[in-house]
Design a protein around this motif. Structure first.
Motif, PDB file in Angstrom:
ATOM      1  N   ALA A   1      -5.935  -5.847  12.926  1.00  0.00           N
ATOM      2  CA  ALA A   1      -6.708  -4.939  12.489  1.00  0.00           C
ATOM      3  C   ALA A   1      -7.121  -4.044  13.488  1.00  0.00           C
ATOM      4  O   ALA A   1      -6.921  -2.776  13.740  1.00  0.00           O
ATOM      5  N   GLU A   2      -7.524  -4.616  14.708  1.00  0.00           N
ATOM      6  CA  GLU A   2      -7.698  -3.901  16.114  1.00  0.00           C
ATOM      7  C   GLU A   2      -6.495  -3.090  16.579  1.00  0.00           C
ATOM      8  O   GLU A   2      -6.414  -2.003  17.182  1.00  0.00           O
TER       9      GLU A   2
ATOM     10  N   ASP B   1      -3.898  -2.175  15.019  1.00  0.00           N
ATOM     11  CA  ASP B   1      -3.578  -1.174  13.982  1.00  0.00           C
ATOM     12  C   ASP B   1      -4.404   0.224  14.352  1.00  0.00           C
ATOM     13  O   ASP B   1      -4.107   1.147  14.156  1.00  0.00           O
ATOM     14  N   ARG B   2      -5.771  -0.088  14.493  1.00  0.00           N
ATOM     15  CA  ARG B   2      -6.706   0.907  14.503  1.00  0.00           C
ATOM     16  C   ARG B   2      -6.313   1.612  16.037  1.00  0.00           C
ATOM     17  O   ARG B   2      -6.267   2.793  16.138  1.00  0.00           O
ATOM     18  N   LEU B   3      -6.219   0.929  17.156  1.00  0.00           N
ATOM     19  CA  LEU B   3      -5.733   1.406  18.319  1.00  0.00           C
ATOM     20  C   LEU B   3      -4.451   2.081  18.438  1.00  0.00           C
ATOM     21  O   LEU B   3      -4.331   3.070  18.985  1.00  0.00           O
ATOM     22  N   SER B   4      -3.423   1.705  17.557  1.00  0.00           N
ATOM     23  CA  SER B   4      -2.170   2.316  17.481  1.00  0.00           C
ATOM     24  C   SER B   4      -2.408   3.779  16.543  1.00  0.00           C
ATOM     25  O   SER B   4      -1.974   4.867  17.059  1.00  0.00           O
ATOM     26  N   LYS B   5      -3.247   3.765  15.940  1.00  0.00           N
ATOM     27  CA  LYS B   5      -3.726   5.194  15.052  1.00  0.00           C
ATOM     28  C   LYS B   5      -4.366   6.034  15.904  1.00  0.00           C
ATOM     29  O   LYS B   5      -3.912   7.105  15.916  1.00  0.00           O
ATOM     30  N   GLU B   6      -5.224   5.442  16.842  1.00  0.00           N
ATOM     31  CA  GLU B   6      -5.972   6.297  17.805  1.00  0.00           C
ATOM     32  C   GLU B   6      -5.165   6.799  18.640  1.00  0.00           C
ATOM     33  O   GLU B   6      -5.113   8.045  19.140  1.00  0.00           O
ATOM     34  N   ASN B   7      -4.283   6.201  19.064  1.00  0.00           N
ATOM     35  CA  ASN B   7      -3.174   6.525  20.217  1.00  0.00           C
ATOM     36  C   ASN B   7      -2.540   7.673  19.590  1.00  0.00           C
ATOM     37  O   ASN B   7      -2.226   8.675  20.343  1.00  0.00           O
TER      38      ASN B   7
ATOM     39  N   ASP C   1      -2.963   9.540  17.112  1.00  0.00           N
ATOM     40  CA  ASP C   1      -3.780  10.882  17.101  1.00  0.00           C
ATOM     41  C   ASP C   1      -3.936  11.500  18.334  1.00  0.00           C
ATOM     42  O   ASP C   1      -3.903  12.865  18.336  1.00  0.00           O
TER      43      ASP C   1
END
Length: 129
Positions: free
Chosen positions: A69-70, A72-78, A80
């Motif tokens: 989950a972390e 995935d969150r960091l990949s999305k933030e990256n 963006d």
């Protein structure tokens, strides 16, 4: 490998992993097809086993889900941030004008003259020009 040897020694000696001294970083408990390793510093739990002569420890399922989950969150933030960066224009700074150039040149000239004067004053009498 050291952990497996320790576990085997404890089992062979009739002791349990829970009886091992508590001064190490890891605590090991026998489990199905291997043992559970608790990292006392971080609280991370891993299931360790030996398969085909290779020892491996894998993060427990609940930790794995949290880690994924972390990630995935960091990949999305990256993604963006990369999109924002690609859309942003680099700020264009104008070249200095003639007046700014002359001011900088004057400052540099004063600096060099003052340094040369200090060097002359500090030089021994025999080396002065």
């Amino acid at each position: 490998m050291r952990a497996i040897l320790l576990l085997l020694a404890l089992i062979a000696g009739g002791a349990h992993a829970e009886d091992a001294p508590a001064d190490g970083r890891y605590s090991m408990t026998p489990a199905e097809n291997g043992f559970l390793r608790l990292d006392r510093d971080t609280g991370a739990v891993a299931h360790c086993a030996t398969e085909n002569g290779v020892s491996a420890c894998r993060a427990a399922a609940d930790e794995r889900a949290a880690l994924m989950a972390e990630i995935d969150r960091l990949s999305k933030e990256n993604a963006d941030l990369r999109a924002k960066l690609a859309g942003a224009e680099a700020p264009k700074k104008p070249l200095p004008g003639e007046q700014e150039f002359e001011r900088a040149l004057s400052f540099t000239e004063k600096f060099v003259r003052r340094m040369m004067r200090l060097f002359r004053e500090e030089a021994p009498e025999s080396e002065r020009l």
